[in-house]
Motif scaffolding. Structure first.
Motif, PDB file in Angstrom:
ATOM      1  N   THR A  61       0.848  -1.194   0.000  1.00 54.78           N
ATOM      2  CA  THR A  61       0.000   0.000   0.000  1.00 54.78           C
ATOM      3  C   THR A  61       0.885   1.246   0.000  1.00 54.78           C
ATOM      4  O   THR A  61       2.085   1.186   0.324  1.00 54.78           O
ATOM      5  N   LYS A  62       0.283   2.374  -0.303  1.00 55.73           N
ATOM      6  CA  LYS A  62       1.017   3.642  -0.323  1.00 55.73           C
ATOM      7  C   LYS A  62       1.488   4.034   1.069  1.00 55.73           C
ATOM      8  O   LYS A  62       2.495   4.745   1.221  1.00 55.73           O
ATOM      9  N   TYR A  63       0.801   3.593   2.105  1.00 54.46           N
ATOM     10  CA  TYR A  63       1.214   3.924   3.461  1.00 54.46           C
ATOM     11  C   TYR A  63       2.393   3.056   3.916  1.00 54.46           C
ATOM     12  O   TYR A  63       3.291   3.530   4.611  1.00 54.46           O
ATOM     13  N   ARG A  64       2.390   1.799   3.512  1.00 54.21           N
ATOM     14  CA  ARG A  64       3.549   0.951   3.815  1.00 54.21           C
ATOM     15  C   ARG A  64       4.805   1.498   3.128  1.00 54.21           C
ATOM     16  O   ARG A  64       5.910   1.425   3.669  1.00 54.21           O
ATOM     17  N   ALA A  65       4.640   2.025   1.916  1.00 54.29           N
ATOM     18  CA  ALA A  65       5.783   2.594   1.201  1.00 54.29           C
ATOM     19  C   ALA A  65       6.392   3.762   1.972  1.00 54.29           C
ATOM     20  O   ALA A  65       7.593   4.023   1.870  1.00 54.29           O
ATOM     21  N   ARG A  66       5.585   4.456   2.760  1.00 52.52           N
ATOM     22  CA  ARG A  66       6.061   5.625   3.500  1.00 52.52           C
ATOM     23  C   ARG A  66       6.484   5.317   4.929  1.00 52.52           C
ATOM     24  O   ARG A  66       7.330   6.011   5.488  1.00 52.52           O
ATOM     25  N   PHE A  67       5.871   4.303   5.540  1.00 51.52           N
ATOM     26  CA  PHE A  67       6.117   4.062   6.956  1.00 51.52           C
ATOM     27  C   PHE A  67       6.788   2.725   7.254  1.00 51.52           C
ATOM     28  O   PHE A  67       7.073   2.432   8.420  1.00 51.52           O
ATOM     29  N   ASP A  68       7.045   1.907   6.245  1.00 48.49           N
ATOM     30  CA  ASP A  68       7.643   0.592   6.471  1.00 48.49           C
ATOM     31  C   ASP A  68       8.850   0.424   5.548  1.00 48.49           C
ATOM     32  O   ASP A  68       8.764  -0.199   4.489  1.00 48.49           O
ATOM     33  N   PRO A  69      10.009   0.996   5.908  1.00 48.47           N
ATOM     34  CA  PRO A  69      11.162   0.964   5.003  1.00 48.47           C
ATOM     35  C   PRO A  69      11.855  -0.391   4.923  1.00 48.47           C
ATOM     36  O   PRO A  69      12.681  -0.601   4.033  1.00 48.47           O
ATOM     37  N   GLY A  70      11.557  -1.308   5.840  1.00 49.20           N
ATOM     38  CA  GLY A  70      12.240  -2.601   5.824  1.00 49.20           C
ATOM     39  C   GLY A  70      13.712  -2.448   6.192  1.00 49.20           C
ATOM     40  O   GLY A  70      14.602  -2.690   5.369  1.00 49.20           O
ATOM     41  N   MET A  71      13.997  -2.043   7.425  1.00 48.60           N
ATOM     42  CA  MET A  71      15.342  -1.676   7.839  1.00 48.60           C
ATOM     43  C   MET A  71      16.357  -2.805   7.702  1.00 48.60           C
ATOM     44  O   MET A  71      17.484  -2.590   7.244  1.00 48.60           O
ATOM     45  N   ASP A  72      15.989  -4.019   8.084  1.00 47.67           N
ATOM     46  CA  ASP A  72      16.953  -5.125   8.027  1.00 47.67           C
ATOM     47  C   ASP A  72      17.446  -5.334   6.601  1.00 47.67           C
ATOM     48  O   ASP A  72      18.658  -5.442   6.355  1.00 47.67           O
ATOM     49  N   ALA A  73      16.509  -5.379   5.665  1.00 47.46           N
ATOM     50  CA  ALA A  73      16.891  -5.577   4.265  1.00 47.46           C
ATOM     51  C   ALA A  73      17.664  -4.372   3.735  1.00 47.46           C
ATOM     52  O   ALA A  73      18.607  -4.525   2.938  1.00 47.46           O
TER      53      ALA A  73
END
Length: 618
Positions: A61-73
């Motif tokens: 979703t557009k919100y995951r794109a903004r708030f879920d950067p996937g830090m480990d990866a």
């Protein structure tokens, strides 16, 4: 140089609907051609095999794109690629990228691209959250994430001068100092979507139009649908509407089901055909080539449109309302609403030649309309109808854009590059090096020419005349005089120009002032630009005109500026005029201090100090 291009693809199954991917597909090979080692981290690779590819997961979703950067990866990717520059296609991800660089022990610059602004400004200067990013009140959080991204970047890239003004105002409200890291980078041209004008044939009897935009509700699709029904019913017109999505994921449909509803409604409209390019750019080109005009989106606050640019590159005129920054890429004559026209029509002014040599003679092409900062000159060749050179080149050559700003944390505090007020003089001098004729038109980037102005019939400058100035309509106070007007200027005069606060007043030779109006000076595109115009002009008028204006005329113009009440941000122009009078009273006898009128950072800081909060709220 190793470049890591982090690309968020919102619709991997329909790449033609993702302008971010289109950008990367064109820019990554260009960076490779320039000698960079480029890795695109994305759910799908770009088309050039020379560009390295790192597979990443697509955010659902557009919100995951903004708030879920996937830090480990992200940390693992940075450790593997060891980039020197990271390009963040999603500006809100920049703080996470900065943290990942820190954790990975990698020192790299971050260039953030403000591909999508989650806000806009009304005509009165009020900041409005984008409804597409405000589901259940998330808009404020998205705005703050956007501001945090601005603060985490070393370079901030926007696509138009309108976007630059909006981004600067929003940053000021949230306490983010952009300084010299803001760059205007227009959309790249796709060579596959450029057509020879000789290949364009006019419609024979029935015209065909195309609407090649996403069908979201907030794009103004309901308004387009009403227009489409009128066009096919009342005119010999048929319309093609592109389905840019195909089958969307259930998560995206739950967030916003409007595209499916609008598509179904349009598909049942007589005279409207639904088409898809199936992700094939050649098929997309053929669809555009089979039409005669495009229709812009009716989305309020739209600062640009890649689809509009596609139509223009194919030689198609584009019609639509005039929201915000679309005039950054469209001439005002293509816009359908009164907001794109001056509040006082230039055509109402006298059309008779003056006695100063403004008689029609030599053929000159009409300059296009543009919206650029006040100090960016725009150049048009007399012998050709295409732009000669780029305002960005002038800006960069003048020292506005340093080639490599120092990295933060590199052993010393980051310093803003020194800037002299004489940079404005240098910028104007450099225009003489971008043309190949002795005389050429010169205009401020915010000047909008009257389409009826006879540029094809203007007499060349006589011997001893350095410049001719045509009048411009002032949109906030009704004045019509040389301020912001169109110039015909001599290249040799620019090369020999001296120093003056009103830069062009230092030209060697006579200046002719024509009574004819050539267009509108659209300086009032943001609170800051309106304030700055009033501040600079009234400070110079109060000190004494460098063109020999009488004191009575100067006082009349000062009175009109301080009483500005028409058009966008007029109150800021009036406030700037009053502030400029105070500045002139304090600094008129101090030459060095008075030169701050030509120092953009000082002006920006002075405005922010006085009106930083109101600049956003209006």
């Amino acid at each position: 140089m190793r470049v890591l291009y982090l690309l968020n693809v919102s619709n991997a199954s329909q790449l033609s609907a993702d302008s971010g991917y289109t950008f990367a597909d064109m820019l990554a090979p260009a960076l490779t051609d320039a000698g960079a080692e480029v890795t695109v981290a994305s759910p799908v690779p770009v088309g050039d095999a020379r560009v390295h590819f790192a597979l990443t997961a697509s955010r659902s979703t557009k919100y995951r794109a903004r708030f879920d950067p996937g830090m480990d990866a992200l940390v693992a990717l940075i450790r593997d690629r060891r980039p020197e520059v990271v390009v963040a296609n999603q500006i809100e991800a920049a703080p996470a990228i900065r943290a990942a660089l820190l954790e990975a022990g990698v020192d790299a610059l971050i260039a953030g691209y403000c591909h999508y602004l989650p806000f806009s400004f009304t005509d009165t200067g009020v900041l409005e959250l984008d409804p597409a990013m405000n589901d259940r009140g998330l808009g404020r959080s998205v705005l703050l994430a956007f501001a945090a991204g601005l603060g985490a970047c070393d370079r901030v890239l926007v696509h138009s001068s309108t976007a630059a003004s909006w981004t600067t105002a929003a940053a000021a409200r949230t306490g983010v100092e952009l300084g010299d890291k803001l760059y205007v980078v227009p959309a790249p041209r796709d060579v596959r979507l450029v057509r020879d004008p000789a290949d364009i044939t006019p419609p024979a009897g029935r015209a065909s139009g195309i609407y090649n935009h996403r069908l979201y509700k907030h794009y103004g699709t309901a308004r387009f649908t009403r227009l489409a029904r009128r066009l096919v019913a009342d005119a010999p017109v048929r319309l093609t509407v592109m389905d840019l999505f195909g089958t969307r994921s259930p998560e995206r449909i739950r967030l916003d089901p409007s595209p499916e509803r609008h598509l179904e409604e349009l598909a049942t409209t007589d005279g409207v055909t639904i088409a898809s390019d199936r992700g094939d750019r050649i098929r997309y080109r053929n669809l555009l080539a089979g039409t005669h005009f495009g229709i812009a989106p009716f989305r309020p606050g739209c600062p640009w449109s890649m689809s509009v640019i596609d139509c223009q590159a194919m030689g198609l005129p584009v019609i639509g309302r005039a929201p915000a920054g679309l005039p950054s890429t469209s001439t005002t004559s293509c816009c359908s609403t009164p907001t794109s026209r001056p509040s006082r029509s230039p055509s109402a002014s006298p059309r008779t030649p003056s006695s100063t040599g403004c008689t029609p003679s030599a053929r000159m092409p009409p300059p296009p309309t543009s919206r650029l900062p006040w100090w960016q000159p725009v150049i048009w060749r007399r012998s050709s109808d295409r732009l000669r050179g780029s305002a960005a080149l002038v800006r960069r050559a003048a020292g506005r854009l340093p080639a490599h700003p120092p990295r933060p944390g590199a052993g010393r505090q980051r310093q803003a590059p020194a800037r002299s007020p004489r940079d404005a003089t240098r910028a104007y001098r450099l225009t003489a090096e971008l043309v190949d004729t002795e005389q050429f038109f010169l205009a401020d980037g915010d000047f909008a020419i009257d389409p009826e102005f006879p540029t094809a019939a203007v007499q060349p400058l006589a011997d001893g005349v350095a410049m001719r100035v045509w009048q411009a309509v002032n949109p906030v106070n009704g004045l019509t005089y040389g301020y912001g007007g169109l110039k015909l200027i001599r290249r040799a005069a620019l090369r020999e120009m001296g120093q003056a606060v009103d830069v062009l007043a230092a030209l060697p030779g006579r200046v002719e002032f024509c009574r004819r109006t050539a267009g509108v000076t659209r300086f009032n595109q943001s609170p800051f630009h309106a304030w700055k115009a009033g501040f600079r002009e009234c400070a110079m008028l109060a000190r004494g005109s460098e063109y020999g204006m009488t004191d009575a005329s100067a006082q009349e113009r000062i009175a009109a500026w301080t009483a500005s009440r028409d058009g966008e941000f007029a109150a800021y122009a009036a406030a700037g005029a009053r502030d400029g009078l105070g500045f002139a009273k304090a600094a008129a006898r101090d030459t060095q201090r008075f030169e701050a009128l030509n120092d953009p950072p000082w002006l920006n800081q002075h405005f922010t100090t006085l009106y930083g909060e109101q600049a956003v709220t209006g």
